[in-house]
Write a protein that holds these residues in place. Structure first.
Motif, PDB file in Angstrom:
ATOM      1  N   LEU A  48       0.922  -1.186  -0.063  1.00 38.40           N
ATOM      2  CA  LEU A  48      -0.163  -0.133  -0.062  1.00 38.40           C
ATOM      3  C   LEU A  48       0.954   1.199  -0.052  1.00 38.40           C
ATOM      4  CD1 LEU A  48      -3.156   0.471   0.657  1.00 38.40           C
ATOM      5  CD2 LEU A  48      -2.401   0.953   2.896  1.00 38.40           C
ATOM      6  N   ASP A  49       0.818   2.135  -0.932  1.00 38.12           N
ATOM      7  CA  ASP A  49       1.883   3.158  -0.958  1.00 38.12           C
ATOM      8  C   ASP A  49       1.308   4.531  -0.668  1.00 38.12           C
ATOM      9  OD1 ASP A  49       2.008   1.478  -3.602  1.00 38.12           O
ATOM     10  OD2 ASP A  49       1.406   3.578  -4.133  1.00 38.12           O
ATOM     11  N   VAL A  50       2.088   5.139   0.040  1.00 33.42           N
ATOM     12  CA  VAL A  50       2.051   6.647   0.560  1.00 33.42           C
ATOM     13  C   VAL A  50       3.010   7.509  -0.215  1.00 33.42           C
ATOM     14  CG1 VAL A  50       2.009   8.053   2.316  1.00 33.42           C
ATOM     15  CG2 VAL A  50       0.998   5.567   2.845  1.00 33.42           C
ATOM     16  N   ARG A  51       2.304   8.445  -0.881  1.00 34.00           N
ATOM     17  CA  ARG A  51       3.278   9.474  -1.396  1.00 34.00           C
ATOM     18  C   ARG A  51       3.686  10.401  -0.674  1.00 34.00           C
ATOM     19  NH1 ARG A  51       2.535  12.092  -7.374  1.00 34.00           N
ATOM     20  NH2 ARG A  51       0.235  12.092  -6.869  1.00 34.00           N
ATOM     21  N   VAL A  52       4.863  10.732  -0.624  1.00 34.16           N
ATOM     22  CA  VAL A  52       5.390  11.797   0.216  1.00 34.16           C
ATOM     23  C   VAL A  52       6.174  12.649  -0.596  1.00 34.16           C
ATOM     24  CG1 VAL A  52       5.170  10.537   2.433  1.00 34.16           C
ATOM     25  CG2 VAL A  52       7.358  10.645   1.263  1.00 34.16           C
ATOM     26  N   MET A  53       6.256  13.997  -0.463  1.00 33.52           N
ATOM     27  CA  MET A  53       7.067  14.896  -1.008  1.00 33.52           C
ATOM     28  C   MET A  53       8.524  14.737  -1.122  1.00 33.52           C
ATOM     29  SD  MET A  53       5.249  16.659  -2.789  1.00 33.52           S
ATOM     30  CE  MET A  53       6.096  17.976  -3.526  1.00 33.52           C
ATOM     31  N   CYS A  54       9.079  14.188   0.054  1.00 29.84           N
ATOM     32  CA  CYS A  54      10.507  13.566   0.142  1.00 29.84           C
ATOM     33  C   CYS A  54      10.710  12.735   1.166  1.00 29.84           C
ATOM     34  CB  CYS A  54      11.257  14.919   0.395  1.00 29.84           C
ATOM     35  SG  CYS A  54      13.127  14.645   0.692  1.00 29.84           S
ATOM     36  N   THR A  55      11.531  11.805   1.112  1.00 31.22           N
ATOM     37  CA  THR A  55      11.491  10.855   2.417  1.00 31.22           C
ATOM     38  C   THR A  55      12.103  11.450   3.433  1.00 31.22           C
ATOM     39  OG1 THR A  55      13.942  10.141   1.382  1.00 31.22           O
ATOM     40  CG2 THR A  55      12.128   8.666   0.903  1.00 31.22           C
ATOM     41  N   GLY A  56      12.602  12.607   3.458  1.00 34.94           N
ATOM     42  CA  GLY A  56      12.942  13.407   4.483  1.00 34.94           C
ATOM     43  C   GLY A  56      11.973  13.801   5.300  1.00 34.94           C
ATOM     44  N   THR A  57      10.795  13.913   4.742  1.00 38.02           N
ATOM     45  CA  THR A  57       9.779  14.472   5.674  1.00 38.02           C
ATOM     46  C   THR A  57       9.044  13.151   6.329  1.00 38.02           C
ATOM     47  OG1 THR A  57       7.921  13.636   3.816  1.00 38.02           O
ATOM     48  CG2 THR A  57       8.936  15.902   3.742  1.00 38.02           C
TER      49      THR A  57
END
Lengths: 161, 275
Positions: A48-57
């Motif tokens: 199940l994916d979750v899109r985040v702006m950057c993995t740093g967030t």
């Protein structure tokens, strides 16, 4: 979506199957996953994916919360070091990951349930391969002990009501 | 044993030299409490004690500095107090120019009872340096267990938690206005014991690169949860991976609060950046 497909989906993520949460960075890994999709590469549907702006967030709290909510594995995928859209966002991910992994390990959660991978927008094949191998790995470990515990607690609540 | 007279002389000297107040412990009807001595003729001076129980003096100092801007304070600091102040200064909670330390070395027995890694500050004004007596008993006990049993080991400990927030409240390194442990999305309100393991895991993660190993959390916990061992393990990780020890070098910041350089990341991640 046809009935047949719906059923297939429910089964793959069902009670007996493992469930994996994937945090994908918007600029590289999400595009990589998209490429895997449009290239019609086959990979297990347990993610199940979750899109985040950057993995740093991604706060380590998110990962803790995912395991707490009963996920069997958590995958974090972002741009390769040096390719971050925000220049150094994935540096933070790399550092935090070290601490997070050790913390989960010290608490007694199997090490193989958490993985960090660098997947670029051009690496659709790599994304599919990562999901395949990670799903295999989590399946070998079986459902998370925290999920089993949670299922019991939820059942208990329903029984009381 | 350190003489209270010695400390009294030091306090008078510091107050003459320009400190506006001195933070130390005084005897109040048989128990030690923190007090602020503001003048050389203060009646509190007669009740001054050296040693005995510990208080999170660094935490009290943070509030005093905020409450009285422009004032200078001196404080009687043990090794742990000094480490906390160094780390708090890096996090911009303490202005080191407004704080002066009078170093107190802990006695041999105190160091052993605390399992202290460094029972003296860099400059010792009172007492004799005792040998460090770090201990890893609980860490070793936990590490010895295989994964599922370790989970049960911690579950058993954490099931005693009454969610009093004592560990956070006493911790000199905890100063956030918005605490993650009070965020209803992370920690469900009104549930005791709190969800396992997120409540204690969240705190452990926040303590990485921050915990100065003062052990006040262990002392404060009414349920005898070996909290300090968890945070100490986090510190071991920080040292293994980043070579960082909180509270030691005032010039070096916590690697987790800085981006760092590519070379650094490559070193941490190993060759080829493979995990």
């Amino acid at each position: 979506m046809t009935e047949e497909k719906k059923e297939g989906r429910a089964e793959a993520g069902g009670e007996d199957d493992v469930r994996i949460l994937a945090f994908l960075c918007n600029w590289c890994s999400y595009a990589g996953a998209d490429l895997a999709g449009v290239s019609r590469l086959q990979y297990p549907p347990n993610v199940l994916d979750v899109r985040v702006m950057c993995t740093g967030t991604i706060s380590p709290y998110f990962v803790v919360k995912a395991f707490q909510e009963g996920m069997d594995g958590v995958l974090i995928a972002g741009c390769h070091i040096g390719d971050c859209h925000y220049l150094k966002g994935n540096y933070m991910t790399a550092k935090r990951f070290q601490v997070l992994r050790e913390a989960l390990k010290f608490m007694g959660l199997e090490e193989g349930r958490l993985r960090l991978e660098w997947v670029s927008a051009a690496e659709g094949e790599k994304y599919a391969e990562v999901v395949r191998s990670f799903t295999e790995q989590v399946k070998a470990l079986g459902p998370s002990p925290l999920r089993r515990k949670r299922a019991r607690a939820v059942k208990g609540e329903k029984g009381a009501a | 044993m350190v003489d209270a007279e010695e400390l009294k002389a030091l306090i008078r000297k510091k107050l003459e030299e320009g400190a506006d107040a001195f933070l130390c412990l005084v005897d109040e009807e048989g128990s030690l409490v923190p007090a602020l001595v503001t003048g050389a003729d203060s009646p509190d001076l007669e009740r001054i004690r050296v040693g005995g129980v510990r208080y999170p003096l660094a935490k009290i100092l943070v509030e005093l500095l905020r409450e009285y801007p422009g004032r200078r304070f001196a404080v009687l600091a043990r090794g742990c107090d000094e480490r906390a102040l160094v780390e708090l200064a890096k996090l911009e909670q303490v202005d080191p120019d407004r704080v002066e330390l009078v170093g107190l070395a802990c006695t041999e027995e105190e160091a052993r009872a605390c399992g202290c890694p460094k029972p003296y500050p860099t400059r010792v004004d009172l007492g004799e340096r005792a040998e460090p007596a770090p201990e890893r008993e609980v860490i070793e006990e936990a590490e010895f267990l295989p994964d599922p049993e370790r989970l049960r080991f911690w579950e058993e400990h954490f099931s005693r938690c009454i969610k009093c927030y004592g560990c956070r409240n006493v911790c000199p390194m905890c100063f956030c206005e918005d605490c993650a442990l009070e965020n209803p999305q992370l920690v469900e309100p009104g549930v005791v014991p709190p969800e396992f393991p997120s409540f204690h895991l969240i705190r452990a993660l926040d303590m990485a690169g921050r915990c100065v190993d003062c052990g006040l959390c262990d002392e404060a916990c009414p349920a005898d949860i070996p909290l300090r061992s968890i945070y100490r393990r986090m510190q071991e990780v920080m040292e293994e991976r980043f070579g960082y020890r909180p509270g030691e070098d005032p010039e070096r910041r916590n690697p987790l609060s800085e981006l760092g350089t590519e070379a650094e990341i490559k070193k941490i991640m190993g060759s080829g950046l493979e995990i």
